[in-house]
Design a protein around this motif. Structure first.
Motif, PDB file in Angstrom:
ATOM      1  N   MET A   1       0.643   6.087  -1.363  1.00  0.00           N
ATOM      2  CA  MET A   1       1.311   7.360  -1.582  1.00  0.00           C
ATOM      3  C   MET A   1       2.814   7.122  -1.439  1.00  0.00           C
ATOM      4  N   ASP A   2       3.571   7.584  -2.442  1.00  0.00           N
ATOM      5  CA  ASP A   2       5.010   7.359  -2.386  1.00  0.00           C
ATOM      6  C   ASP A   2       5.683   8.350  -1.417  1.00  0.00           C
ATOM      7  N   GLU A   3       6.951   8.122  -1.185  1.00  0.00           N
ATOM      8  CA  GLU A   3       7.691   8.894  -0.177  1.00  0.00           C
ATOM      9  C   GLU A   3       7.743  10.387  -0.493  1.00  0.00           C
ATOM     10  N   SER A   4       7.911  10.744  -1.764  1.00  0.00           N
ATOM     11  CA  SER A   4       7.992  12.171  -2.107  1.00  0.00           C
ATOM     12  C   SER A   4       6.666  12.882  -1.823  1.00  0.00           C
ATOM     13  N   LYS A   5       5.554  12.233  -2.118  1.00  0.00           N
ATOM     14  CA  LYS A   5       4.245  12.831  -1.827  1.00  0.00           C
ATOM     15  C   LYS A   5       4.011  12.911  -0.330  1.00  0.00           C
ATOM     16  N   ARG A   6       4.446  11.875   0.385  1.00  0.00           N
ATOM     17  CA  ARG A   6       4.307  11.870   1.849  1.00  0.00           C
ATOM     18  C   ARG A   6       5.091  13.023   2.460  1.00  0.00           C
ATOM     19  N   SER A   7       6.282  13.275   1.944  1.00  0.00           N
ATOM     20  CA  SER A   7       7.104  14.385   2.433  1.00  0.00           C
ATOM     21  C   SER A   7       6.444  15.728   2.133  1.00  0.00           C
ATOM     22  N   ALA A   8       5.879  15.840   0.938  1.00  0.00           N
ATOM     23  CA  ALA A   8       5.196  17.080   0.558  1.00  0.00           C
ATOM     24  C   ALA A   8       3.999  17.332   1.456  1.00  0.00           C
ATOM     25  N   VAL A   9       3.233  16.306   1.754  1.00  0.00           N
ATOM     26  CA  VAL A   9       2.070  16.444   2.634  1.00  0.00           C
ATOM     27  C   VAL A   9       2.513  16.879   4.022  1.00  0.00           C
ATOM     28  N   LYS A  10       3.565  16.259   4.532  1.00  0.00           N
ATOM     29  CA  LYS A  10       4.086  16.610   5.854  1.00  0.00           C
ATOM     30  C   LYS A  10       4.499  18.085   5.910  1.00  0.00           C
ATOM     31  N   PHE A  11       5.214  18.521   4.882  1.00  0.00           N
ATOM     32  CA  PHE A  11       5.657  19.908   4.793  1.00  0.00           C
ATOM     33  C   PHE A  11       4.458  20.856   4.749  1.00  0.00           C
ATOM     34  N   LEU A  12       3.478  20.550   3.915  1.00  0.00           N
ATOM     35  CA  LEU A  12       2.308  21.411   3.778  1.00  0.00           C
ATOM     36  C   LEU A  12       1.491  21.462   5.064  1.00  0.00           C
ATOM     37  N   GLU A  13       1.415  20.357   5.778  1.00  0.00           N
ATOM     38  CA  GLU A  13       0.682  20.361   7.048  1.00  0.00           C
ATOM     39  C   GLU A  13       1.357  21.285   8.054  1.00  0.00           C
ATOM     40  N   LYS A  14       2.688  21.317   8.058  1.00  0.00           N
ATOM     41  CA  LYS A  14       3.407  22.254   8.931  1.00  0.00           C
ATOM     42  C   LYS A  14       3.155  23.690   8.494  1.00  0.00           C
ATOM     43  N   GLU A  15       3.133  23.921   7.183  1.00  0.00           N
ATOM     44  CA  GLU A  15       2.855  25.251   6.649  1.00  0.00           C
ATOM     45  C   GLU A  15       1.457  25.717   7.053  1.00  0.00           C
TER      46      GLU A  15
END
Length: 67
Positions: A1-15
């Motif tokens: 998983m590239d960095e942009s997807k990793r960031s999106a996953v992190k954000f969504l997990e917080k949401e």
């Protein structure tokens, strides 16, 4: 998983955590509120946040599966 997807996953997990907290809070207080979203007025209640959680979890799963 590239960095942009990793960031999106992190954000969504917080949401998801935020939606869970709001859902629990609103269900305990029995709160239902009408709020303006764009041009329409919608009813905010625990179910609203539960639906957002489902959507976010689905996106997280899709992002993790894609390479």
């Amino acid at each position: 998983m590239d960095e942009s997807k990793r960031s999106a996953v992190k954000f969504l997990e917080k949401e998801i955590k935020t939606y869970l907290a709001l859902s629990l809070f609103l269900s305990k207080k029995g709160v239902e509120e009408h709020v303006r979203v764009g041009d329409s007025k919608i009813l905010i209640n625990p179910t609203f946040y539960k639906e957002r959680m489902k959507e976010a979890k689905k996106i997280v799963t899709e992002l993790r599966k894609s390479r």
